[in-house]
Design a protein around this motif. Structure first.
Motif, PDB file in Angstrom:
ATOM      1  N   ARG A 182     -62.267 122.224  68.411  1.00 44.39           N
ATOM      2  CA  ARG A 182     -62.017 121.482  69.636  1.00 44.39           C
ATOM      3  C   ARG A 182     -62.302 122.359  70.853  1.00 44.39           C
ATOM      4  NH1 ARG A 182     -59.331 116.837  70.272  1.00 44.39           N
ATOM      5  NH2 ARG A 182     -58.452 116.959  68.160  1.00 44.39           N
ATOM      6  N   SER A 183     -63.107 121.840  71.813  1.00 44.08           N
ATOM      7  CA  SER A 183     -63.459 122.605  73.010  1.00 44.08           C
ATOM      8  C   SER A 183     -62.206 122.889  73.831  1.00 44.08           C
ATOM      9  CB  SER A 183     -64.479 121.842  73.860  1.00 44.08           C
ATOM     10  OG  SER A 183     -63.913 120.614  74.313  1.00 44.08           O
ATOM     11  N   LEU A 184     -62.228 124.054  74.540  1.00 46.00           N
ATOM     12  CA  LEU A 184     -61.075 124.498  75.328  1.00 46.00           C
ATOM     13  C   LEU A 184     -61.490 124.548  76.795  1.00 46.00           C
ATOM     14  CD1 LEU A 184     -58.165 125.601  75.312  1.00 46.00           C
ATOM     15  CD2 LEU A 184     -59.161 127.893  75.062  1.00 46.00           C
ATOM     16  N   SER A 185     -60.818 123.759  77.604  1.00 44.01           N
ATOM     17  CA  SER A 185     -61.114 123.725  79.039  1.00 44.01           C
ATOM     18  C   SER A 185     -59.876 124.141  79.830  1.00 44.01           C
ATOM     19  CB  SER A 185     -61.565 122.313  79.459  1.00 44.01           C
ATOM     20  OG  SER A 185     -60.541 121.361  79.158  1.00 44.01           O
ATOM     21  N   GLY A 186     -60.037 124.138  81.173  1.00 45.85           N
ATOM     22  CA  GLY A 186     -58.939 124.562  82.048  1.00 45.85           C
ATOM     23  C   GLY A 186     -59.304 125.876  82.722  1.00 45.85           C
ATOM     24  N   GLY A 187     -58.502 126.202  83.735  1.00 44.51           N
ATOM     25  CA  GLY A 187     -58.737 127.440  84.470  1.00 44.51           C
ATOM     26  C   GLY A 187     -60.074 127.446  85.166  1.00 44.51           C
ATOM     27  N   GLY A 188     -60.454 126.323  85.711  1.00 49.55           N
ATOM     28  CA  GLY A 188     -61.733 126.216  86.409  1.00 49.55           C
ATOM     29  C   GLY A 188     -62.867 125.724  85.541  1.00 49.55           C
ATOM     30  N   VAL A 189     -62.627 125.535  84.252  1.00 52.22           N
ATOM     31  CA  VAL A 189     -63.674 125.046  83.352  1.00 52.22           C
ATOM     32  C   VAL A 189     -63.417 123.550  83.120  1.00 52.22           C
ATOM     33  CG1 VAL A 189     -64.732 125.231  81.084  1.00 52.22           C
ATOM     34  CG2 VAL A 189     -63.880 127.290  82.238  1.00 52.22           C
ATOM     35  N   LYS A 190     -64.412 122.764  83.437  1.00 49.46           N
ATOM     36  CA  LYS A 190     -64.300 121.329  83.243  1.00 49.46           C
ATOM     37  C   LYS A 190     -64.279 120.978  81.753  1.00 49.46           C
ATOM     38  CE  LYS A 190     -66.769 120.152  87.503  1.00 49.46           C
ATOM     39  NZ  LYS A 190     -67.945 119.421  88.065  1.00 49.46           N
ATOM     40  N   SER A 191     -63.747 119.820  81.459  1.00 49.04           N
ATOM     41  CA  SER A 191     -63.742 119.349  80.078  1.00 49.04           C
ATOM     42  C   SER A 191     -65.175 119.086  79.609  1.00 49.04           C
ATOM     43  CB  SER A 191     -62.908 118.059  79.970  1.00 49.04           C
ATOM     44  OG  SER A 191     -62.953 117.579  78.664  1.00 49.04           O
ATOM     45  N   PHE A 192     -65.485 119.449  78.413  1.00 48.03           N
ATOM     46  CA  PHE A 192     -66.841 119.253  77.880  1.00 48.03           C
ATOM     47  C   PHE A 192     -66.751 118.963  76.374  1.00 48.03           C
ATOM     48  CE2 PHE A 192     -65.847 123.669  77.287  1.00 48.03           C
ATOM     49  CZ  PHE A 192     -66.472 124.091  76.114  1.00 48.03           C
ATOM     50  N   CYS A 193     -67.763 118.349  75.874  1.00 42.52           N
ATOM     51  CA  CYS A 193     -67.886 118.015  74.454  1.00 42.52           C
ATOM     52  C   CYS A 193     -66.697 117.169  73.964  1.00 42.52           C
ATOM     53  CB  CYS A 193     -68.020 119.266  73.599  1.00 42.52           C
ATOM     54  SG  CYS A 193     -69.553 120.195  73.898  1.00 42.52           S
ATOM     55  N   THR A 194     -66.244 116.256  74.807  1.00 44.48           N
ATOM     56  CA  THR A 194     -65.180 115.360  74.374  1.00 44.48           C
ATOM     57  C   THR A 194     -65.708 113.990  73.971  1.00 44.48           C
ATOM     58  OG1 THR A 194     -64.851 114.715  76.674  1.00 44.48           O
ATOM     59  CG2 THR A 194     -63.429 116.468  75.786  1.00 44.48           C
ATOM     60  N   GLY A 195     -66.900 113.646  74.398  1.00 48.25           N
ATOM     61  CA  GLY A 195     -67.506 112.373  74.031  1.00 48.25           C
ATOM     62  C   GLY A 195     -69.016 112.497  73.936  1.00 48.25           C
ATOM     63  N   ALA A 196     -69.579 113.539  74.494  1.00 43.26           N
ATOM     64  CA  ALA A 196     -71.036 113.717  74.468  1.00 43.26           C
ATOM     65  C   ALA A 196     -71.466 114.452  73.198  1.00 43.26           C
ATOM     66  CB  ALA A 196     -71.477 114.491  75.714  1.00 43.26           C
ATOM     67  N   VAL A 197     -72.760 114.393  72.943  1.00 43.52           N
ATOM     68  CA  VAL A 197     -73.331 115.117  71.797  1.00 43.52           C
ATOM     69  C   VAL A 197     -73.396 116.607  72.141  1.00 43.52           C
ATOM     70  CG1 VAL A 197     -75.367 115.414  70.341  1.00 43.52           C
ATOM     71  CG2 VAL A 197     -74.681 113.103  71.108  1.00 43.52           C
ATOM     72  N   CYS A 198     -72.866 117.438  71.233  1.00 43.52           N
ATOM     73  CA  CYS A 198     -72.864 118.891  71.432  1.00 43.52           C
ATOM     74  C   CYS A 198     -73.401 119.593  70.185  1.00 43.52           C
ATOM     75  CB  CYS A 198     -71.452 119.381  71.753  1.00 43.52           C
ATOM     76  SG  CYS A 198     -70.848 118.874  73.376  1.00 43.52           S
ATOM     77  N   ARG A 199     -73.624 120.832  70.307  1.00 43.93           N
ATOM     78  CA  ARG A 199     -74.156 121.614  69.183  1.00 43.93           C
ATOM     79  C   ARG A 199     -73.063 122.529  68.640  1.00 43.93           C
ATOM     80  NH1 ARG A 199     -76.760 127.310  68.589  1.00 43.93           N
ATOM     81  NH2 ARG A 199     -77.918 127.048  66.631  1.00 43.93           N
ATOM     82  N   SER A 200     -72.910 122.578  67.282  1.00 44.28           N
ATOM     83  CA  SER A 200     -71.862 123.380  66.670  1.00 44.28           C
ATOM     84  C   SER A 200     -72.455 124.292  65.590  1.00 44.28           C
ATOM     85  CB  SER A 200     -70.775 122.489  66.054  1.00 44.28           C
ATOM     86  OG  SER A 200     -71.336 121.698  65.008  1.00 44.28           O
ATOM     87  N   THR A 201     -71.724 125.397  65.312  1.00 37.74           N
ATOM     88  CA  THR A 201     -72.133 126.338  64.245  1.00 37.74           C
ATOM     89  C   THR A 201     -70.900 126.726  63.440  1.00 37.74           C
ATOM     90  OG1 THR A 201     -71.797 128.356  65.564  1.00 37.74           O
ATOM     91  CG2 THR A 201     -73.964 127.301  65.716  1.00 37.74           C
ATOM     92  N   THR A 202     -71.130 127.181  62.200  1.00 41.39           N
ATOM     93  CA  THR A 202     -70.055 127.621  61.308  1.00 41.39           C
ATOM     94  C   THR A 202     -70.510 128.863  60.562  1.00 41.39           C
ATOM     95  OG1 THR A 202     -69.302 125.340  60.978  1.00 41.39           O
ATOM     96  CG2 THR A 202     -68.588 126.974  59.357  1.00 41.39           C
ATOM     97  N   ASN A 203     -69.615 129.846  60.430  1.00 43.66           N
ATOM     98  CA  ASN A 203     -69.924 131.058  59.671  1.00 43.66           C
ATOM     99  C   ASN A 203     -68.621 131.730  59.265  1.00 43.66           C
ATOM    100  OD1 ASN A 203     -71.540 133.075  58.465  1.00 43.66           O
ATOM    101  ND2 ASN A 203     -73.032 132.934  60.146  1.00 43.66           N
ATOM    102  N   ALA A 204     -68.721 132.836  58.499  1.00 49.04           N
ATOM    103  CA  ALA A 204     -67.530 133.546  58.052  1.00 49.04           C
ATOM    104  C   ALA A 204     -67.863 135.007  57.802  1.00 49.04           C
ATOM    105  CB  ALA A 204     -66.958 132.908  56.784  1.00 49.04           C
TER     106      ALA A 204
END
Length: 298
Positions: free
Chosen positions: A222-244
């Protein structure tokens, strides 16, 4: 004066066998004046005397050679003996143990080898060894991040103990199924692009690897906003990655802060997501390196 009977003296040359006249017979050592001398016997006697003289001369030369050689040997021994007698008894010679040997055995030492270096990954592969303090600000320090020639501004951070609440799509189920203990998040921005990095913490490397394998395209932090950062990737198409890496699984979600969808041409979003995924990996690895170094020094 003449010896023998009268008559003129013959001119006979004894070394000329063919003289015209024969020599008058002379008496030999008072012997019978009519007997001639035995010339063969005289020659043999003369040869015998000459041979004895030669033997004496050769023998004398050999004795002289032996004498000279003996004198030289005595002189050499005297020179090496520093003035001491060369014919001293053998009991005065140094014992064999006192004579230095050129074949003495060299001292040997037991082979030594440095211990193998500690593997940094071992220290971040299980909760039993990974004991260093952990928080979003320790894992992602500072106020900005520079990757190459790009500078990202650090935004809000979060540390969630209920991992599923900080994820969406299919990711909450994956995290809970593998006993995720914490989910640390941080957001970075550059212009109109924002990226949230989420680092899920597990007790073992096997749990993290399994979570990575079970995650799919719908497993999104889940994207983290606040502190001057607008909300993003809450309904729009975004790009994600996974690794370990080790006992950590890390995820990114990147998009535009104005709500636009990410497309294949959104190179700035792809680059931002890749940069933050690389930074997360480096920080986890550095955590292991720091603990391995401390253990080696201790």
């Amino acid at each position: 004066m003449s010896f023998g009977q009268g008559g003129p003296q013959s001119q006979w040359d004894p070394w000329t066998p063919q003289s015209q006249q024969q020599p008058q017979q002379q008496p030999w050592n008072g012997g019978d004046g009519g007997a001639a001398p035995d010339w063969a016997a005289l020659a043999e006697a003369s040869e015998a005397r000459a041979k004895r003289r030669r033997l004496l001369f050769i023998g004398g030369g050999a004795l002289a050679t032996v004498a000279i050689a003996s004198a030289v040997a005595v002189a050499v021994v005297s020179a090496n003996g520093s003035g001491q007698a060369a014919d001293g008894p053998s009991s005065q010679l140094p014992a064999t143990a006192d004579i230095p040997s050129s074949t003495a055995t060299e001292p040997s030492f037991a082979p030594t080898s440095a211990p193998p270096p500690l593997d940094p990954k071992d220290f971040v592969s299980s909760a039993k060894k990974d004991k260093a303090p952990l928080s979003p600000d320790l894992l992602f320090p500072g106020t900005q991040l520079t990757m190459g020639d790009t500078v990202y501004k650090k935004g809000p951070t979060a540390d969630t103990r209920t991992c599923g609440s900080a994820a969406q799509g299919t990711l909450p189920k994956v995290l809970d199924a593998n006993d995720c203990t914490r989910l640390l998040r941080v957001t970075y921005t550059k212009g109109g692009t924002a990226v949230t990095v989420g680092v899920a913490v597990f007790d073992t490397e096997a749990q993290a690897a399994k979570a990575k394998k079970q995650a799919d395209k719908k497993s999104i932090v889940r994207s983290l906003s606040g502190g001057g950062v607008k909300s993003f990737c809450t309904g729009a198409v975004c790009r994600s990655t996974t690794n370990a890496y080790g006992r950590y699984a890390y995820f990114t979600v990147a998009g535009f802060t104005d709500g636009k969808n990410v497309t294949e041409k959104s190179t700035e979003v792809f680059r931002a997501g890749d940069d933050l995924a690389e930074f997360a990996f480096r920080q986890i690895r550095r955590r292991g390196e720091a603990q391995a170094s401390a253990a080696a020094e201790g």
